[in-house]
Design a protein around this motif. Structure first.
Motif, PDB file in Angstrom:
ATOM      1  N   GLN A 199       0.609  -4.664   6.954  1.00  0.00           N
ATOM      2  CA  GLN A 199      -0.468  -4.216   6.074  1.00  0.00           C
ATOM      3  C   GLN A 199       0.060  -3.221   5.047  1.00  0.00           C
ATOM      4  OE1 GLN A 199      -3.564  -2.715   8.650  1.00  0.00           O
ATOM      5  NE2 GLN A 199      -3.890  -4.715   9.603  1.00  0.00           N
ATOM      6  N   ASN A 200       0.936  -2.318   5.490  1.00  0.00           N
ATOM      7  CA  ASN A 200       1.505  -1.345   4.563  1.00  0.00           C
ATOM      8  C   ASN A 200       2.299  -2.023   3.458  1.00  0.00           C
ATOM      9  OD1 ASN A 200       0.422   0.850   5.895  1.00  0.00           O
ATOM     10  ND2 ASN A 200       2.241   1.234   7.130  1.00  0.00           N
ATOM     11  N   MET A 201       3.048  -3.059   3.814  1.00  0.00           N
ATOM     12  CA  MET A 201       3.819  -3.782   2.806  1.00  0.00           C
ATOM     13  C   MET A 201       2.888  -4.490   1.824  1.00  0.00           C
ATOM     14  SD  MET A 201       6.686  -4.443   1.440  1.00  0.00           S
ATOM     15  CE  MET A 201       7.921  -3.958   2.619  1.00  0.00           C
ATOM     16  N   ALA A 202       1.789  -5.047   2.324  1.00  0.00           N
ATOM     17  CA  ALA A 202       0.818  -5.705   1.438  1.00  0.00           C
ATOM     18  C   ALA A 202       0.282  -4.711   0.414  1.00  0.00           C
ATOM     19  CB  ALA A 202      -0.329  -6.308   2.253  1.00  0.00           C
ATOM     20  N   ASP A 203      -0.073  -3.518   0.869  1.00  0.00           N
ATOM     21  CA  ASP A 203      -0.585  -2.495  -0.044  1.00  0.00           C
ATOM     22  C   ASP A 203       0.487  -2.011  -1.003  1.00  0.00           C
ATOM     23  OD1 ASP A 203      -3.148  -2.634   1.030  1.00  0.00           O
ATOM     24  OD2 ASP A 203      -2.765  -1.039   2.489  1.00  0.00           O
ATOM     25  N   SER A 204       1.709  -1.871  -0.526  1.00  0.00           N
ATOM     26  CA  SER A 204       2.812  -1.420  -1.375  1.00  0.00           C
ATOM     27  C   SER A 204       3.114  -2.429  -2.481  1.00  0.00           C
ATOM     28  CB  SER A 204       4.059  -1.173  -0.517  1.00  0.00           C
ATOM     29  OG  SER A 204       5.157  -0.850  -1.334  1.00  0.00           O
ATOM     30  N   ILE A 205       3.216  -3.700  -2.120  1.00  0.00           N
ATOM     31  CA  ILE A 205       3.484  -4.747  -3.113  1.00  0.00           C
ATOM     32  C   ILE A 205       2.333  -4.810  -4.115  1.00  0.00           C
ATOM     33  CG2 ILE A 205       3.735  -7.253  -3.450  1.00  0.00           C
ATOM     34  CD1 ILE A 205       6.233  -6.069  -2.272  1.00  0.00           C
ATOM     35  N   PHE A 206       1.119  -4.710  -3.634  1.00  0.00           N
ATOM     36  CA  PHE A 206      -0.061  -4.708  -4.501  1.00  0.00           C
ATOM     37  C   PHE A 206       0.050  -3.603  -5.546  1.00  0.00           C
ATOM     38  CE2 PHE A 206      -4.209  -2.482  -4.916  1.00  0.00           C
ATOM     39  CZ  PHE A 206      -4.841  -3.362  -5.765  1.00  0.00           C
ATOM     40  N   GLU A 207       0.349  -2.383  -5.102  1.00  0.00           N
ATOM     41  CA  GLU A 207       0.452  -1.248  -6.030  1.00  0.00           C
ATOM     42  C   GLU A 207       1.598  -1.430  -7.017  1.00  0.00           C
ATOM     43  OE1 GLU A 207       0.773   2.080  -3.384  1.00  0.00           O
ATOM     44  OE2 GLU A 207      -1.305   1.874  -2.703  1.00  0.00           O
ATOM     45  N   GLN A 208       2.738  -1.930  -6.554  1.00  0.00           N
ATOM     46  CA  GLN A 208       3.872  -2.156  -7.443  1.00  0.00           C
ATOM     47  C   GLN A 208       3.557  -3.224  -8.485  1.00  0.00           C
ATOM     48  OE1 GLN A 208       7.902  -2.253  -5.493  1.00  0.00           O
ATOM     49  NE2 GLN A 208       6.650  -2.089  -3.640  1.00  0.00           N
ATOM     50  N   LEU A 209       2.871  -4.277  -8.075  1.00  0.00           N
ATOM     51  CA  LEU A 209       2.515  -5.333  -9.016  1.00  0.00           C
ATOM     52  C   LEU A 209       1.545  -4.827 -10.075  1.00  0.00           C
ATOM     53  CD1 LEU A 209       2.218  -8.418  -6.637  1.00  0.00           C
ATOM     54  CD2 LEU A 209       3.964  -8.020  -8.399  1.00  0.00           C
TER      55      LEU A 209
END
Length: 154
Positions: free
Chosen positions: A119-129
């Motif tokens: 879940q943390n990676m999903a949120d991190s990738i979302f923010e970076q994108l």
């Protein structure tokens, strides 16, 4: 939960097993069987699996009454309308490679789904994108149901 000492499942009337194939791959077959044995026999059971290996098929035969199977593509294979690629990329190069792939494939209104492990990676990738100018959404079990519904409808 063992022998009803911690948690009684006798009143459970609805069981959902999502990613059942992964549960078997990870060795949870005895726990799945114990849960299904502990819940009431007149339960409704839903079993979801991207693939349907023999272990999942056996579980389905043993635990489902009047099963309905929805099959997309062939049995135990990905749909032929999906193209899959795999490449080995160093951890520190993954986001740059993702941006390259998006540049190549995410044009003309095409939608892309990116799967990650946490879940943390999903949120991190979302923010970076978002920081890179990509319209994006994040979906995972840690979000409120209302947020998940909104993401799916978008």
């Amino acid at each position: 939960m063992q022998s009803g000492k911690l948690l009684s499942l006798q009143r459970v009337s609805f069981v959902i097993l999502d990613e059942a194939d992964r549960m078997f791959d990870m060795g949870f077959s005895p726990q799945i069987s114990a849960i299904l044995t502990a819940v009431r026999p007149d339960r409704q059971t839903l079993l979801f699996s991207a693939t349907f290996p023999k272990a999942v098929e056996k579980l389905a035969r043993e635990s489902l009454k009047y099963p309905i199977e929805v099959l997309v593509g062939g049995r135990s294979v990905a749909s032929d309308s999906i193209t899959q690629y795999a490449e080995v990329v160093e951890e520190e190069d993954k986001f740059l490679r993702l941006l390259q792939l998006l540049g190549e494939h995410a044009d003309d209104g095409k939608k892309v789904i990116i799967f990650v492990g946490t879940q943390n990676m999903a949120d991190s990738i979302f923010e970076q994108l978002l920081r890179c100018g990509y319209v994006s959404l994040s979906l995972h079990g840690g979000k409120d149901q209302e947020d998940r519904d909104s993401t799916i409808s978008d």
